[in-house]
Design an enzyme around this catalytic site. Structure first.
Site, PDB file in Angstrom:
ATOM      1  N   CYS A 138     -24.470   5.199 -13.039  1.00 39.05           N
ATOM      2  CA  CYS A 138     -23.430   6.231 -12.931  1.00 39.05           C
ATOM      3  C   CYS A 138     -23.957   7.571 -13.437  1.00 39.05           C
ATOM      4  O   CYS A 138     -24.331   7.714 -14.601  1.00 39.05           O
ATOM      5  CB  CYS A 138     -22.196   5.806 -13.725  1.00 39.05           C
ATOM      6  SG  CYS A 138     -20.868   7.031 -13.680  1.00 39.05           S
ATOM      7  N   CYS A 154     -16.385   2.634 -19.816  1.00 38.77           N
ATOM      8  CA  CYS A 154     -17.695   2.712 -19.173  1.00 38.77           C
ATOM      9  C   CYS A 154     -18.640   1.601 -19.620  1.00 38.77           C
ATOM     10  O   CYS A 154     -19.459   1.107 -18.824  1.00 38.77           O
ATOM     11  CB  CYS A 154     -18.330   4.068 -19.466  1.00 38.77           C
ATOM     12  SG  CYS A 154     -17.375   5.473 -18.838  1.00 38.77           S
ATOM     13  N   GLU A 203       0.822  -1.210   0.000  1.00 42.01           N
ATOM     14  CA  GLU A 203       0.000   0.000   0.000  1.00 42.01           C
ATOM     15  C   GLU A 203       0.857   1.261   0.000  1.00 42.01           C
ATOM     16  O   GLU A 203       0.532   2.249  -0.673  1.00 42.01           O
ATOM     17  CB  GLU A 203      -0.937   0.000   1.217  1.00 42.01           C
ATOM     18  CG  GLU A 203      -2.086  -0.974   1.110  1.00 42.01           C
ATOM     19  CD  GLU A 203      -3.005  -0.670  -0.054  1.00 42.01           C
ATOM     20  OE1 GLU A 203      -3.321   0.516  -0.278  1.00 42.01           O
ATOM     21  OE2 GLU A 203      -3.400  -1.613  -0.755  1.00 42.01           O
ATOM     22  N   CYS A 243     -18.332  -1.411 -17.455  1.00 45.23           N
ATOM     23  CA  CYS A 243     -18.250  -1.152 -16.008  1.00 45.23           C
ATOM     24  C   CYS A 243     -19.528  -1.635 -15.337  1.00 45.23           C
ATOM     25  O   CYS A 243     -20.639  -1.326 -15.806  1.00 45.23           O
ATOM     26  CB  CYS A 243     -18.046   0.335 -15.752  1.00 45.23           C
ATOM     27  SG  CYS A 243     -18.043   0.762 -13.986  1.00 45.23           S
ATOM     28  N   CYS A 293     -12.338   2.314 -14.572  1.00 44.51           N
ATOM     29  CA  CYS A 293     -12.680   3.719 -14.343  1.00 44.51           C
ATOM     30  C   CYS A 293     -11.394   4.545 -14.269  1.00 44.51           C
ATOM     31  O   CYS A 293     -11.104   5.207 -13.273  1.00 44.51           O
ATOM     32  CB  CYS A 293     -13.485   3.843 -13.048  1.00 44.51           C
ATOM     33  SG  CYS A 293     -14.341   5.424 -12.860  1.00 44.51           S
TER      34      CYS A 293
END
Length: 345
Positions: free
Chosen positions: A209, A200, A38, A203, A193
């Protein structure tokens, strides 16, 4: 807010079929391994991180090994990855975990957030992915997904906007499979994204959205108000003697903290007027091609000057120096422009 369960169900369904399941840190998901990944992934793409992560784990397989390492060893493994404060905080955090927590990561998101270099989102990722805790994240990928899904106006770096987005992120985070959901949201932002050329049409969130419905996907998230970056200049002195070049170590804090760099001087100063050249006999001077190194807040124009010495100096005042052998390089942390110049040599 739209249906919480439908949102997470759509994201997890997509992740099960299309998400990334074979990244190095997805195997043996210990708090240590997830934490290192991370921190490396902050501001850095997965494809860049993978080889660094693998080398880092080979040298520092657990938090105890990292805590025992020297600062130079840690920074050497970070050379080229950038944002070196991450490495310094990583090292400091490892020592805190060993000294104050008996080598075990605290199973509490708030305690994790209090450790060096671990912010709220990183703490949430560690807690959810490696400990199965109900903790939300809000990294760059998640901000992009949520800002488009709800067409949230405003720059996410603004505290008011960020606070509002945290409420949304926490609302959508499911109580079950939280770790998978966390990874799914990061994957969704990284692979579908995306900042440019979002996909899109495939997605799982597209039907609801708001930005897609408005035809304004690429305007979200709103950009940070632009400021013109100032330009600074410096001369880097590449002082050389028989296949070795002189480096000096920066103080542990500040620009390039703890890294080894070439001696620098103001571009307006006389080229050979520098404390590190006092009492030195110079045999050759050659100007290199200037180049620009960009930081988050300004541009730095670097003017290399290669100076060959007749004799080698062993001590230069109080400076911490190193004669860096070009054929047998020392394992030390190098600032990115220094590495670039050394590679050219």
């Amino acid at each position: 807010m739209k249906s919480l369960s439908l949102f997470s169900k759509a994201v997890l369904g997509w992740f099960d079929e299309h998400g990334r399941h074979d990244l190095p840190w997805q195997h043996d998901k210990t708090p240590y391994r997830v934490w290192v990944s991370e921190i490396m992934l902050q501001q850095t793409q997965v494809v860049t991180v993978i080889p660094y992560y693998q080398r880092f784990m080979a040298s520092f397989p657990n938090v105890q090994a990292l805590a025992r390492a020297t600062s130079d060893e840690v920074l050497h493994h970070w050379t080229g990855l950038g944002y070196y404060a991450r490495a310094r905080n990583l090292h400091k955090c490892a020592q805190t975990i060993v000294n104050d927590y008996g080598g075990e990561f605290p199973r509490d998101a708030e305690l994790l957030e209090g450790l060096s270099g671990i912010g709220r989102s990183t703490a949430g990722a560690i807690a959810s992915i490696s400990m199965g805790m109900d903790s939300a994240i809000l990294d760059g990928n998640v901000k992009r997904v949520l800002s488009r899904f709800h067409a949230i106006e405003g720059w996410p770096g603004n505290k008011k906007i960020s606070d509002a987005m945290w409420i949304v992120a926490e609302g959508y985070t499911p109580k079950k499979r939280t770790g998978d959901y966390t990874q799914a949201m990061m994957d969704l932002g990284a692979t579908l994204c995306t900042r440019s050329k979002p996909q899109c049409e495939i997605c799982p969130l597209m039907p609801q959205c708001e930005a897609y419905e408005l035809g304004t996907v690429k305007t979200f998230p709103n950009s940070k108000p632009k400021k013109v970056k100032p330009v600074k200049s410096t001369r880097m002195l590449i002082i050389e003697h028989q296949g070795e070049v002189l480096l000096r170590q920066q103080p542990s804090s500040g620009l390039w903290g703890g890294l080894w760099i070439f001696p620098q001087q103001d571009i307006q100063d006389e080229a050979l007027q520098h404390p590190m050249l006092d009492n030195c006999k110079v045999s050759q001077v050659q100007a290199g091609e200037p180049f620009r190194h960009t930081f988050s807040h300004y541009h730095l124009d670097i003017h290399p000057l290669r100076i060959t010495l007749k004799d080698k100096v062993e001590q230069v005042g109080e400076a911490q120096i190193l004669w860096y052998n070009l054929k047998q390089p020392a394992s030390v942390g190098l600032a990115a422009p220094v590495k670039k110049l050394l590679d050219a040599l």
